[in-house]
Design a protein around this motif. Sequence first.
Motif, PDB file in Angstrom:
ATOM      1  N   HIS A 197     -38.597 -11.036   3.781  1.00  0.00           N
ATOM      2  CA  HIS A 197     -39.133 -11.904   2.299  1.00  0.00           C
ATOM      3  C   HIS A 197     -37.629 -12.873   2.680  1.00  0.00           C
ATOM      4  CE1 HIS A 197     -39.730 -13.735  -1.356  1.00  0.00           C
ATOM      5  NE2 HIS A 197     -38.765 -13.252  -1.851  1.00  0.00           N
ATOM      6  N   ILE A 198     -36.707 -12.920   2.459  1.00  0.00           N
ATOM      7  CA  ILE A 198     -35.429 -13.296   3.370  1.00  0.00           C
ATOM      8  C   ILE A 198     -35.152 -14.446   4.806  1.00  0.00           C
ATOM      9  CG2 ILE A 198     -32.453 -13.819   3.448  1.00  0.00           C
ATOM     10  CD1 ILE A 198     -33.258 -11.179   1.366  1.00  0.00           C
ATOM     11  N   GLY A 199     -36.427 -13.859   5.407  1.00  0.00           N
ATOM     12  CA  GLY A 199     -36.482 -14.355   6.543  1.00  0.00           C
ATOM     13  C   GLY A 199     -34.668 -14.703   7.570  1.00  0.00           C
ATOM     14  N   VAL A 200     -34.789 -13.394   7.590  1.00  0.00           N
ATOM     15  CA  VAL A 200     -33.610 -13.140   9.138  1.00  0.00           C
ATOM     16  C   VAL A 200     -34.042 -12.688   9.647  1.00  0.00           C
ATOM     17  CG1 VAL A 200     -31.472 -13.258   7.132  1.00  0.00           C
ATOM     18  CG2 VAL A 200     -32.543 -11.587   7.442  1.00  0.00           C
ATOM     19  N   ASP A 201     -32.958 -12.048  11.093  1.00  0.00           N
ATOM     20  CA  ASP A 201     -33.780 -11.632  12.063  1.00  0.00           C
ATOM     21  C   ASP A 201     -33.223  -9.770  11.789  1.00  0.00           C
ATOM     22  OD1 ASP A 201     -35.046 -13.403  14.266  1.00  0.00           O
ATOM     23  OD2 ASP A 201     -32.906 -13.719  13.628  1.00  0.00           O
ATOM     24  N   SER A 202     -31.720  -9.517  11.330  1.00  0.00           N
ATOM     25  CA  SER A 202     -31.887  -8.780  10.060  1.00  0.00           C
ATOM     26  C   SER A 202     -30.678  -8.268   9.411  1.00  0.00           C
ATOM     27  CB  SER A 202     -30.800  -7.766  11.132  1.00  0.00           C
ATOM     28  OG  SER A 202     -29.679  -8.308  11.499  1.00  0.00           O
ATOM     29  N   LEU A 203     -30.504  -7.350   8.732  1.00  0.00           N
ATOM     30  CA  LEU A 203     -30.221  -7.729   7.286  1.00  0.00           C
ATOM     31  C   LEU A 203     -30.080  -5.824   6.757  1.00  0.00           C
ATOM     32  CD1 LEU A 203     -30.075  -8.658   4.507  1.00  0.00           C
ATOM     33  CD2 LEU A 203     -32.501  -7.758   3.146  1.00  0.00           C
ATOM     34  N   ALA A 204     -28.778  -6.328   6.838  1.00  0.00           N
ATOM     35  CA  ALA A 204     -27.836  -4.648   5.860  1.00  0.00           C
ATOM     36  C   ALA A 204     -26.642  -5.250   4.280  1.00  0.00           C
ATOM     37  CB  ALA A 204     -27.125  -4.494   6.770  1.00  0.00           C
ATOM     38  N   PHE A 205     -26.575  -3.990   4.609  1.00  0.00           N
ATOM     39  CA  PHE A 205     -25.772  -3.939   2.972  1.00  0.00           C
ATOM     40  C   PHE A 205     -24.139  -3.057   3.709  1.00  0.00           C
ATOM     41  CE2 PHE A 205     -30.194  -5.757   1.596  1.00  0.00           C
ATOM     42  CZ  PHE A 205     -29.778  -6.088   0.611  1.00  0.00           C
ATOM     43  N   VAL A 206     -23.658  -2.748   2.845  1.00  0.00           N
ATOM     44  CA  VAL A 206     -22.340  -2.265   2.803  1.00  0.00           C
ATOM     45  C   VAL A 206     -22.958  -0.892   2.307  1.00  0.00           C
ATOM     46  CG1 VAL A 206     -21.290  -2.620   0.815  1.00  0.00           C
ATOM     47  CG2 VAL A 206     -20.101  -1.548   2.924  1.00  0.00           C
ATOM     48  N   SER A 207     -22.815   0.614   2.378  1.00  0.00           N
ATOM     49  CA  SER A 207     -22.785   1.464   2.278  1.00  0.00           C
ATOM     50  C   SER A 207     -21.919   1.939   0.889  1.00  0.00           C
ATOM     51  CB  SER A 207     -22.676   3.097   3.143  1.00  0.00           C
ATOM     52  OG  SER A 207     -21.808   2.755   3.652  1.00  0.00           O
ATOM     53  N   MET A 208     -22.545   2.473   0.399  1.00  0.00           N
ATOM     54  CA  MET A 208     -21.596   2.912  -0.639  1.00  0.00           C
ATOM     55  C   MET A 208     -20.841   3.645  -0.882  1.00  0.00           C
ATOM     56  SD  MET A 208     -23.455   2.182  -3.508  1.00  0.00           S
ATOM     57  CE  MET A 208     -22.264   3.239  -5.190  1.00  0.00           C
ATOM     58  N   ASN A 209     -20.358   4.519   0.464  1.00  0.00           N
ATOM     59  CA  ASN A 209     -18.976   5.400   0.630  1.00  0.00           C
ATOM     60  C   ASN A 209     -18.100   3.764   1.051  1.00  0.00           C
ATOM     61  OD1 ASN A 209     -20.195   7.716   0.325  1.00  0.00           O
ATOM     62  ND2 ASN A 209     -20.807   8.529   1.887  1.00  0.00           N
ATOM     63  N   GLY A 210     -19.054   3.107   2.570  1.00  0.00           N
ATOM     64  CA  GLY A 210     -17.892   1.988   2.407  1.00  0.00           C
ATOM     65  C   GLY A 210     -17.782   1.489   1.672  1.00  0.00           C
ATOM     66  N   LEU A 211     -17.993   1.082   0.799  1.00  0.00           N
ATOM     67  CA  LEU A 211     -17.523   0.080  -0.389  1.00  0.00           C
ATOM     68  C   LEU A 211     -16.176   1.003  -1.287  1.00  0.00           C
ATOM     69  CD1 LEU A 211     -17.167  -2.322  -3.175  1.00  0.00           C
ATOM     70  CD2 LEU A 211     -19.623  -1.201  -3.855  1.00  0.00           C
ATOM     71  N   TYR A 212     -16.804   2.283  -1.284  1.00  0.00           N
ATOM     72  CA  TYR A 212     -15.621   3.327  -1.986  1.00  0.00           C
ATOM     73  C   TYR A 212     -14.388   2.885  -0.956  1.00  0.00           C
ATOM     74  CZ  TYR A 212     -17.322   4.055  -6.446  1.00  0.00           C
ATOM     75  OH  TYR A 212     -17.972   4.274  -7.660  1.00  0.00           O
ATOM     76  N   ARG A 213     -14.690   3.312   0.136  1.00  0.00           N
ATOM     77  CA  ARG A 213     -13.649   3.359   1.054  1.00  0.00           C
ATOM     78  C   ARG A 213     -12.990   2.304   1.215  1.00  0.00           C
ATOM     79  NH1 ARG A 213     -17.275   5.991   4.814  1.00  0.00           N
ATOM     80  NH2 ARG A 213     -17.544   3.891   5.718  1.00  0.00           N
ATOM     81  N   ALA A 214     -13.428   1.132   0.965  1.00  0.00           N
ATOM     82  CA  ALA A 214     -12.900  -0.094   0.840  1.00  0.00           C
ATOM     83  C   ALA A 214     -12.221  -0.489  -0.628  1.00  0.00           C
ATOM     84  CB  ALA A 214     -13.570  -1.558   1.326  1.00  0.00           C
ATOM     85  N   VAL A 215     -11.799   0.153  -1.366  1.00  0.00           N
ATOM     86  CA  VAL A 215     -11.352  -0.181  -2.565  1.00  0.00           C
ATOM     87  C   VAL A 215     -10.519   1.244  -2.490  1.00  0.00           C
ATOM     88  CG1 VAL A 215     -12.612  -1.246  -3.905  1.00  0.00           C
ATOM     89  CG2 VAL A 215     -13.013   1.630  -4.118  1.00  0.00           C
ATOM     90  N   GLY A 216     -10.309   2.467  -1.695  1.00  0.00           N
ATOM     91  CA  GLY A 216      -8.922   2.747  -0.826  1.00  0.00           C
ATOM     92  C   GLY A 216      -9.764   4.468  -1.644  1.00  0.00           C
ATOM     93  N   GLU A 217     -11.310   4.640  -1.311  1.00  0.00           N
ATOM     94  CA  GLU A 217     -10.842   6.107  -1.887  1.00  0.00           C
ATOM     95  C   GLU A 217     -11.539   6.527  -0.363  1.00  0.00           C
ATOM     96  OE1 GLU A 217     -11.137   7.678  -5.068  1.00  0.00           O
ATOM     97  OE2 GLU A 217     -10.148   6.371  -5.998  1.00  0.00           O
ATOM     98  N   ARG A 218     -10.717   6.841   0.643  1.00  0.00           N
ATOM     99  CA  ARG A 218     -10.468   7.968   1.856  1.00  0.00           C
ATOM    100  C   ARG A 218     -11.837   8.297   1.632  1.00  0.00           C
ATOM    101  NH1 ARG A 218      -5.639  10.994   4.476  1.00  0.00           N
ATOM    102  NH2 ARG A 218      -5.104   8.796   3.526  1.00  0.00           N
ATOM    103  N   ASN A 219     -12.084   9.678   0.979  1.00  0.00           N
ATOM    104  CA  ASN A 219     -13.562  10.337   1.038  1.00  0.00           C
ATOM    105  C   ASN A 219     -14.802   9.542   0.552  1.00  0.00           C
ATOM    106  OD1 ASN A 219     -12.085  11.514   2.069  1.00  0.00           O
ATOM    107  ND2 ASN A 219     -11.539  13.302   0.142  1.00  0.00           N
ATOM    108  N   GLY A 220     -14.416   8.382  -0.014  1.00  0.00           N
ATOM    109  CA  GLY A 220     -16.288   7.483  -0.336  1.00  0.00           C
ATOM    110  C   GLY A 220     -16.177   7.895  -1.647  1.00  0.00           C
ATOM    111  N   ARG A 221     -17.881   8.105  -2.063  1.00  0.00           N
ATOM    112  CA  ARG A 221     -17.577   8.108  -3.482  1.00  0.00           C
ATOM    113  C   ARG A 221     -18.072   9.227  -3.592  1.00  0.00           C
ATOM    114  NH1 ARG A 221     -22.580   8.602  -6.854  1.00  0.00           N
ATOM    115  NH2 ARG A 221     -21.991   6.960  -9.069  1.00  0.00           N
TER     116      ARG A 221
END
Length: 485
Positions: free
Chosen positions: A422-446
């Motif tokens: 729909h967007i017209g890109v060759d690939s599309l990816a979102f950060v995972s929930m665990n990746g997001l939580y690691r980024a805000v300092g939760e070492r073990n994710g969500r």
Amino acid sequence: MQTNPFDHDGFREECGVFGIWRHEDAASHTALGLHALQHRGQEAAGIVAFDGRRFNTHRALGHVADAFETEQVMSQLKGYAAVGHVRYATFGDTVLRNVQPLYADLSFGGFAIGHNGNLTNARSLRQRLVKSGCIFQSTSDTEVIVHLVAISAYSTVLDRLIDALRQIEGAYSLVALTEHGMIGMRDPLGVRPLSLGRLHDGTWILTSETVALDIIGAEFVRDIAPGEIIIINDEGIESIHPFPPARRRFCVFEHIYFARPDSMVEGLSVYDVRKRIGAELAREMPVPADVVVPVPDSGVPAAIGYAAEAGIPFELGIIRNHYVGRTFIEPTQHIRNLGVKLKHNANRLIMEGRRVVLVDDSIVRGTTSIKIVQMVREAGATEVHMRIASPPTTNPCFYGVDTPERGQLLAANMDLEAMRKHIGVDSLAFVSMNGLYRAVGERNGRNDEFPQYCDACFTGNYPIPISDQQSGWESAQLSLLAESA
């Protein structure tokens, strides 16, 4: 007021509050603080000041600079204490009667209040109050709090406020001003932010973000805790916790998009968090490419983090025009189609003949993403890969943030491959929930059993009851959301 046909189709900012106690230039400092919070609300602004005898008010539609640009306006806002508010109305028109801070003369004296958030049982409370004889002057859910304070049987202002807060549901950071002091409050889960600061002369400040402290040269003292009420007056500062302890659920989207990148939020640098989200994306979803390009401006820190982790050059391949504001141009479909080019322009020399990774903060409806991708391809990119610094947005927010209805959210109606096409890109990816939580300092994710943040827009896990919705008042609640902060 003419709406802007070139607006980004993503989330709208919430609102911002600012309060100051005991300063000879209280209103001027409040106006400066609101300038720093302008990103949180761009539809209207207001200030209520108190000079020891009377409350002085000015509220206006538009930006802070427009509302408080004249010496005549500022000279009327005499006082040693003030509260201010910048507002964004989520749906419908903004009208002056809904501009905050709201002010009322109550039995104990003047009372001004500014609110960032949304009350999820405002409809039912409003109906009850109207039946009891209360007369509403606005359609803002914040006025529900004013009426609850007004009719409370308790004697002190503080007890009346606590009585009111015990009856409301939802997310809120509140700053109130009376003749005797300034009061700051956060909901028991701490969904919305509120910080305490201080000038060297002993002046106290309450604000949604630390950038408002920076602009007036104040020092950050601490965040107001979830469920905490802080009382500031000439006797000093007092903190009380009238609610049972609860697991905090701060809005994770403050880190992704809402807060300014130069703010400190809940002890974390917003800029650093966004870079870490980009690095998580690069580790989770790498792709061979020649250049990493942010979608300005919110995608910049994440793109820096992605580029550094992936070892791919970071370039400003899209340049934003910051001077596209409200327009007199009739917003025909043709003009809407041109809108993205008025707001963004491709830097052809950066992207021509290259494989491009586009980094953005979120995809909501996807309409702007489609136009950005098309623009990048027209600039000569051989491949376009999109990386999103948040998980897929599948649910609306009922806690004071403008999100479309679920039927308009792209991720709620398409799987990843359908979204990519729909967007017209060759690939599309979102950060995972665990990746997001690691980024805000939760070492073990969500922690799925006890999530550390409010992430309902990604998971549908609403930590605070949405009573008006669950009671079948959806259309009425959407009307209230239109006027809430």
